[in-house]
Scaffold this motif. Structure first.
Motif, PDB file in Angstrom:
ATOM      1  N   GLU A 180      -4.659  -4.602  -2.741  1.00 15.64           N
ATOM      2  CA  GLU A 180      -3.418  -4.993  -3.433  1.00 15.64           C
ATOM      3  C   GLU A 180      -2.185  -4.462  -2.673  1.00 15.64           C
ATOM      4  OE1 GLU A 180      -2.546  -2.910  -6.980  1.00 15.64           O
ATOM      5  OE2 GLU A 180      -1.003  -4.330  -7.623  1.00 15.64           O
ATOM      6  N   GLU A 181      -2.268  -3.183  -2.258  1.00 16.11           N
ATOM      7  CA  GLU A 181      -1.128  -2.586  -1.532  1.00 16.11           C
ATOM      8  C   GLU A 181      -0.908  -3.299  -0.200  1.00 16.11           C
ATOM      9  OE1 GLU A 181      -2.184   1.743  -3.541  1.00 16.11           O
ATOM     10  OE2 GLU A 181      -2.703   1.356  -1.447  1.00 16.11           O
ATOM     11  N   SER A 232      -1.692  -6.332   0.498  1.00 16.14           N
ATOM     12  CA  SER A 232      -1.161  -7.686   0.294  1.00 16.14           C
ATOM     13  C   SER A 232       0.335  -7.640  -0.053  1.00 16.14           C
ATOM     14  CB  SER A 232      -2.007  -8.421  -0.747  1.00 16.14           C
ATOM     15  OG  SER A 232      -1.330  -8.613  -1.940  1.00 16.14           O
ATOM     16  N   ILE A 233       0.760  -6.610  -0.800  1.00 21.00           N
ATOM     17  CA  ILE A 233       2.210  -6.459  -1.066  1.00 21.00           C
ATOM     18  C   ILE A 233       2.942  -6.214   0.255  1.00 21.00           C
ATOM     19  CG2 ILE A 233       3.979  -5.018  -2.185  1.00 21.00           C
ATOM     20  CD1 ILE A 233       1.918  -4.479  -4.438  1.00 21.00           C
ATOM     21  N   SER A 264       2.893 -10.747  -0.126  1.00 25.43           N
ATOM     22  CA  SER A 264       2.362 -11.606  -1.200  1.00 25.43           C
ATOM     23  C   SER A 264       3.273 -11.619  -2.430  1.00 25.43           C
ATOM     24  CB  SER A 264       0.961 -11.144  -1.606  1.00 25.43           C
ATOM     25  OG  SER A 264       1.039  -9.868  -2.213  1.00 25.43           O
ATOM     26  N   GLN A 265       4.040 -10.546  -2.617  1.00 26.11           N
ATOM     27  CA  GLN A 265       4.952 -10.502  -3.774  1.00 26.11           C
ATOM     28  C   GLN A 265       6.414 -10.600  -3.333  1.00 26.11           C
ATOM     29  OE1 GLN A 265       4.051  -7.455  -6.693  1.00 26.11           O
ATOM     30  NE2 GLN A 265       1.863  -7.644  -6.327  1.00 26.11           N
ATOM     31  N   GLY A 266       6.615 -11.159  -2.165  1.00 23.34           N
ATOM     32  CA  GLY A 266       7.981 -11.392  -1.682  1.00 23.34           C
ATOM     33  C   GLY A 266       8.448 -10.331  -0.699  1.00 23.34           C
ATOM     34  N   MET A 291       9.690  -6.706  -2.119  1.00 28.21           N
ATOM     35  CA  MET A 291       8.568  -5.810  -2.462  1.00 28.21           C
ATOM     36  C   MET A 291       7.901  -5.322  -1.176  1.00 28.21           C
ATOM     37  SD  MET A 291       8.049  -5.258  -5.750  1.00 28.21           S
ATOM     38  CE  MET A 291       6.360  -5.108  -6.304  1.00 28.21           C
ATOM     39  N   ILE A 341      12.679  -8.873  -9.755  1.00 33.14           N
ATOM     40  CA  ILE A 341      11.791  -7.705  -9.865  1.00 33.14           C
ATOM     41  C   ILE A 341      12.326  -6.723 -10.915  1.00 33.14           C
ATOM     42  CG2 ILE A 341      10.912  -5.691  -8.600  1.00 33.14           C
ATOM     43  CD1 ILE A 341      11.309  -7.437  -6.007  1.00 33.14           C
ATOM     44  N   LYS A 396       8.045  -1.147 -12.880  1.00 31.13           N
ATOM     45  CA  LYS A 396       6.808  -0.964 -13.639  1.00 31.13           C
ATOM     46  C   LYS A 396       6.979   0.186 -14.617  1.00 31.13           C
ATOM     47  CE  LYS A 396       2.841  -2.585 -11.121  1.00 31.13           C
ATOM     48  NZ  LYS A 396       1.969  -2.360 -10.014  1.00 31.13           N
TER      49      LYS A 396
END
Lengths: 424, 152
Positions: free
Chosen positions: A6-7, A9-10, A14-16, A19, A71, A74
């Motif tokens: 996940e990290e 890909s960020i 993947s999340q823009g 990010m 964004i 969290k």
């Protein structure tokens, strides 16, 4: 650093783009300190940047990039105090012009940005976010993405949470990503003490001077403080928490202390005792003479060294409810003793908005008001941080405020004597 | 006769440069040092930390700042990022110790968000800080080699 899928890909977008850039910043920071992984943040955040100084263009630009990318954080966050409070900290026309148009001209816009990204509540502005009335209280072992040196040292030392001395912006990125690189004070080995401070004073040391002396001596070291429990007790309570708040703030601003242990008192010292002390730890004895020398080393930056003070700030970091009550009683009693009804110079006590609201509902507040003292939730440091106040004779019992402004430091007792007009 | 000594550190932000040393033997309080000039939007930052006589009142912009580490407020990294965005930063920061988290944040924020070219090298050792003096000429190489030259 080993990243999860996940990290990774960020980081790869993947999340823009925004990010990805934040993740890249955090990974680069972790790499410098040999972090092996990112770890999850487990509690709400606290940001050091609460002021809309137009100069801080990188902050406003980044915040806008974050908002434009849709964004939000969290982990929601509290923030340091506001720099302006015209109602309780009166300003003349020139002051107002400088504050509103030049110094803090972006305050409204910035607060709007903070709200959009994840401020816990519109009034969540205090450097003492960990006070019960404010409610941002991490538990032992929580991983934090906080900045504000006085809050970080308190969270680590008094609450046993884990947080590095993060910079502004890094605090925000950690809250948004929900992850921080694992290094420094997040790791057991770096929470061990590399200094032993032996307090050998004849009476309870002034928290602000003891913290200053420790900070100057150990820099970013981790001190294990012996002999202090004799004066402030072996069980945490409102009184010694306030003492440790002030001592920690001085050690963090006069040095770079992010964690201290107090023998028999703070959570890790109670749990582990002297096992927390490294074998190669240095020792420093602090006695009355050492503290006096520290105090005498503070430069006086006033143009006229013997000028009569015109303004006094008490509460940097913000005062606890107990400290507010204590100051109110002392001011009131000493005014009577000195045959006066009002304080001798404009005096402002500062505290968190939630504590100020609670205090204003008590009879104590009437006493304070009658003595001519104002209550505010302003950040005294930000208020004094401007060219107009540099030439004014302003006094404080905060070592942090002394460090960053031209305000002159006096001990609590000296401040009390000055503002209540005790004859010398 | 020129006297020369060579040191080697860890490269955090690489670059090549020859410039003049400004030395702080105590930790540099970033906020206290930079704030006064930065708030005035000054083109040259003059050190404003009353507690640091080594650099108090001295021009910092464009100098090679030699220091053990930074101390003080956690706005430190952000302050460094800001002075880099304004182009009023030191041209390089040479740390004798391992860089601290606030200075590291400032250096990384400036690099990734401001495209700053400020050079940063740490772990140069106490001997470096004991040797270098304000006004010395320093040559910085890409691999983290730092050559300090004194005299002509």
């Amino acid at each position: 650093m080993q990243l999860t899928k996940e990290e990774e890909s960020i980081l790869n977008g993947s999340q823009g783009e925004v990010m990805a850039k934040m993740m890249k910043t955090m990974v680069s920071l972790g790499d410098i300190f040999g972090a092996k992984r990112m770890v999850d943040v487990t509690h709400d955040g606290h940001l050091v940047t609460s002021m809309g100084i137009p100069l801080l263009k990188p902050v406003f630009r980044t915040m806008q990039e974050i908002i434009d990318a849709g964004i939000t954080a969290k982990w929601k966050f509290t923030a340091d105090p506001r720099p302006i409070d015209y109602k309780n900290v009166k300003c003349n026309i020139l002051d107002k012009l400088v504050f509103s148009k030049i110094m803090y001209g972006k305050q409204k816009d910035y607060e709007k940005q903070l709200n959009q990204v994840g401020l816990k509540s519109p009034n969540a502005f205090s450097c003492t976010c960990y006070m019960p009335e404010v409610g941002n209280i991490p538990k032992k072992g929580d991983i934090l993405s906080w900045a504000e040196s006085s809050a970080v040292v308190y969270a680590n030392s008094v609450l046993g949470a884990r947080c590095n001395r993060n910079s502004g912006m890094i605090d925000l990125f950690g809250c948004i990503l929900g992850k921080v690189p694992e290094f420094g004070l997040l790791l057991d080995e770096n929470r061990q003490a590399n200094w032993v401070i032996e307090v050998k004073t004849s009476k309870m040391p002034e928290a602000q001077i003891l913290g200053s002396a420790i900070g100057i001596a150990v820099g970013e070291g981790v001190p294990y403080i012996k002999g202090l429990d004799k004066f402030i007790g072996k069980v945490l309570n409102d009184t010694n928490r306030s003492y440790l708040k002030d001592m920690g703030a001085a050690s963090a601003s006069n040095g770079a202390v992010g964690l201290f242990h107090v023998e028999n008192l703070t959570p890790e010292a109670v749990a582990e005792g002297e096992k927390l002390i490294r074998k190669d730890a240095k020792t420093l004895v602090i006695d009355d003479a050492y503290l006096r020398k520290t105090y005498e080393s503070y430069p006086i930056l006033w143009k006229k060294k013997n000028a009569k003070p015109t303004l006094c700030f008490i509460g940097c970091p913000h005062l606890s409810m107990e400290q507010l009550n204590d100051w109110t009683d002392k001011i009131f009693d000493n005014l009577i003793k000195n045959g006066r009804t009002k304080v001798t110079c404009r005096t402002i006590l500062t505290t968190a908005p939630a504590i100020a609201d609670k205090f204003r509902a008590t009879a104590q507040y009437l006493k304070l008001e009658a003595a001519g003292v104002k209550l505010s939730s302003i950040c005294p440091l930000m208020y004094l941080n401007n060219p107009l106040t540099h030439s004014r004779p302003i006094i404080t019992c905060s070592n942090k405020l002394r460090t960053y402004t031209a305000a002159r430091y006096y001990t609590d007792e000296e401040i009390l004597d000055i503002i209540t007009g005790k004859e010398k | 006769m020129a006297e020369q000594k060579t040191f080697k550190g860890r490269v955090l932000c690489e670059g090549e440069l020859t410039g003049e040393a400004l030395v702080s033997h105590a930790g540099v309080n970033t906020l206290a040092t930079f704030q006064k000039s930065a708030l005035k939007n000054a083109k040259i930052i003059i050190g404003s930390d009353q507690n640091n006589p080594d650099i108090y009142g001295k021009a910092i912009t464009g100098k090679i700042l030699c220091l053990p580490n930074t101390i003080g407020s956690t706005t430190g990294g952000l302050v460094l990022q800001t002075v880099c965005s304004m182009g009023t930063n030191p041209s390089a920061m040479l740390f004798s110790n391992e860089i601290d988290s606030l200075a590291a944040s400032g250096v990384i924020l400036a690099k990734h968000w401001e495209n700053s070219k400020m050079i940063a090298i740490d772990l140069l050792g106490q001997e470096f800080l004991d040797y270098v003096k304000t006004g010395d000429t320093i040559e910085i190489k890409l691999d983290g080699t730092v050559i300090v030259t004194r005299g002509s």
